[in-house]
Design a protein around this motif. Sequence first.
Motif, PDB file in Angstrom:
ATOM      1  N   PHE A 142       0.828  -1.205   0.000  1.00  0.00           N
ATOM      2  CA  PHE A 142       0.000   0.000   0.000  1.00  0.00           C
ATOM      3  C   PHE A 142       0.862   1.254   0.000  1.00  0.00           C
TER       4      PHE A 142
ATOM      5  N   HIS B 134       2.104   2.098  -3.412  1.00  0.00           N
ATOM      6  CA  HIS B 134       1.044   2.644  -4.265  1.00  0.00           C
ATOM      7  C   HIS B 134       0.748   4.090  -3.879  1.00  0.00           C
ATOM      8  N   GLU B 135       0.794   4.354  -2.590  1.00  0.00           N
ATOM      9  CA  GLU B 135       0.547   5.715  -2.112  1.00  0.00           C
ATOM     10  C   GLU B 135       1.665   6.654  -2.602  1.00  0.00           C
TER      11      GLU B 135
ATOM     12  N   TYR C 288      -3.945  -1.246  -8.871  1.00  0.00           N
ATOM     13  CA  TYR C 288      -2.804  -2.159  -8.724  1.00  0.00           C
ATOM     14  C   TYR C 288      -1.783  -2.023  -9.859  1.00  0.00           C
TER      15      TYR C 288
ATOM     16  N   ILE D  47      -7.462   5.476 -10.427  1.00  0.00           N
ATOM     17  CA  ILE D  47      -7.338   5.975  -9.058  1.00  0.00           C
ATOM     18  C   ILE D  47      -7.934   7.378  -8.936  1.00  0.00           C
TER      19      ILE D  47
ATOM     20  N   GLU E 292      -7.796   0.666   2.509  1.00  0.00           N
ATOM     21  CA  GLU E 292      -6.730   1.069   1.589  1.00  0.00           C
ATOM     22  C   GLU E 292      -7.138   0.702   0.173  1.00  0.00           C
TER      23      GLU E 292
ATOM     24  N   ARG F 241      -6.391   6.200   1.267  1.00  0.00           N
ATOM     25  CA  ARG F 241      -7.246   5.566   2.280  1.00  0.00           C
ATOM     26  C   ARG F 241      -8.622   6.211   2.270  1.00  0.00           C
TER      27      ARG F 241
ATOM     28  N   LEU G 285      -0.878   6.027  -6.561  1.00  0.00           N
ATOM     29  CA  LEU G 285      -1.849   5.016  -7.010  1.00  0.00           C
ATOM     30  C   LEU G 285      -2.633   4.402  -5.857  1.00  0.00           C
ATOM     31  N   GLY G 286      -2.559   5.049  -4.684  1.00  0.00           N
ATOM     32  CA  GLY G 286      -3.294   4.503  -3.539  1.00  0.00           C
ATOM     33  C   GLY G 286      -3.706   5.594  -2.573  1.00  0.00           C
TER      34      GLY G 286
ATOM     35  N   MET H  72      -6.243   0.740  -3.881  1.00  0.00           N
ATOM     36  CA  MET H  72      -5.109   0.800  -4.807  1.00  0.00           C
ATOM     37  C   MET H  72      -5.521   0.469  -6.236  1.00  0.00           C
TER      38      MET H  72
ATOM     39  N   THR I 183      -8.445  -3.203  -9.248  1.00  0.00           N
ATOM     40  CA  THR I 183      -8.388  -2.401  -8.034  1.00  0.00           C
ATOM     41  C   THR I 183      -8.344  -3.349  -6.833  1.00  0.00           C
TER      42      THR I 183
END
Length: 373
Positions: A240, A243-244, A260, A363, A256, A251, A248-249, A258, A269
Motif C-alpha cells: 500500500f 502505491h501511495e 494495482y 485511481i 486502503e 485511504r 496510485l493509492g 489501490m 483495483t
Amino acid sequence: MKIANLDLIRESLQTEEGSRLIDRIFDIRTAEGRLIYPESPEIIKRLGEMDQVKRQKIIKVTNTVTWESALFNELRSRRPLQTSDKVELEEEIRRLDGCHFCIPKAYSVTPGDAFIGDPQLERDVSRRGRIQRETCFSASNFGKYDGYHGLVIFKDHNPFSFEHLADYIGCALQWAEMAHEKDRDAIYFILMWNCLWKAGGSIIHGHIQMSLSKGLHYGKIEHLLRAARGYQGDYFRDLFRIHELLGLGFRAKGVEVMAYLTPIKEKETLLLAEDLDKIIEVLPKVLRCFHDRLGVRSFNLALLAAPHAVFQDVEEKEKQRWSGFPILVRIVDRGDLTNRTTDMGAMELYASSVISSDPYRVIEELKEALQQS
Ligand SMILES: [Zn+2]
C-alpha cells in the motif's frame, strides 16, 4: 500523471527511502518498440499521431514477491476489434425480467443446501435449504466447484443493485457459518461475483457465489499467502505504501484503495482492510464508481480473508499461518460486452498481463467518487 511515465515518476521520488521501498517489491523497466508502415490514409486515421506509433513506449512492471507482472501500452487500446451487433444492455436486462432467478420462479427451479434446516420439516418451499434475507436469498449450486458452493440471489433482477451489497455479503457469511457449524474443518471461504457474460456470469439476474474449502485454501490464495510470508517485512503494508508514494493509492474510511501496479487485467483495483465491516461500507461506492464513472459493466470480484476473519473457532496454528493477511477484495473489468474478442489470451494465461487502461485514471476516479461520499 500517467502510467506511460511510471519510470520517470519513480525516479522523481525525492526520498531515497521511497525508491528503495518500491524496489523491494516492484521491478519497473521500459522497452521501446519501433516499426515502419505504409503511411496510408487508413492507417493514419486509425492510429493518429505517427511518432507515438512508430516508437512505442512500453512499461513493464513485475511484482517480485508474487511474480505477477503487467505490460502497459496505451496504444493497444486503439487496436481495431471485431464487434458483434450492438447489445442494448439495459433493454436486455429488462427483457429478461421474470427469469429463472426471479421470485417466485427461483424457489422452484434452484436447489437449496442440504446443510440448511430440515427440508422434511419446512413446509414453505421458499425456505427449504435456504437463507432468506431482506434483499436476497441463498441457493445451492447445481454444478459445484467444491463440496460447499452456493449462491446469493438478489431479489432485485438488476445485477447493478450495489446498494444492497451489505445484505448480500451478510447472506454469504451466514451461509458459510451454517456450513461451518456442520463441518468444522471447512474454514476457507471465498466470495465471488462474476458480473455478466464477459466475466463468466451465465445469468444476467444479479447473483454472487461463495464457496468453502477444507484442508488448504485455493491454490492462488495459498500462493499469495506464502509469497507474503516469504517477504522480509509486512508485505501488505509496504504494498500500500508503494502505491501511495506513486500516487496510485489512498485511504477511505479505514480501507486502503489501490489501482494495482501489476493488475491481472484492465482497471484492477485492490481494497485492503483489517475489518470486514469497513470493506462492506466502501465496496458499494467502488462498484458504483466502476459502473458510472469508468463505464464497467462486466467485472469479476473476489473477496478473500484469513479463516479467523470469518470464523471464531479457528485453531491457533492456522491463525498463526494467516497472521497479517488482510481482508482483500480484488475487482477487475472484463471489457466491453459488445466486443466479441475475449480480453485474455496466451500472454495472460501463461506469461504476463497486457494492459491498455491507465491505473492513474482509475485511481483519480475512485478518489473523486470516494471522497465525495
Ligand atoms: Zn431475474
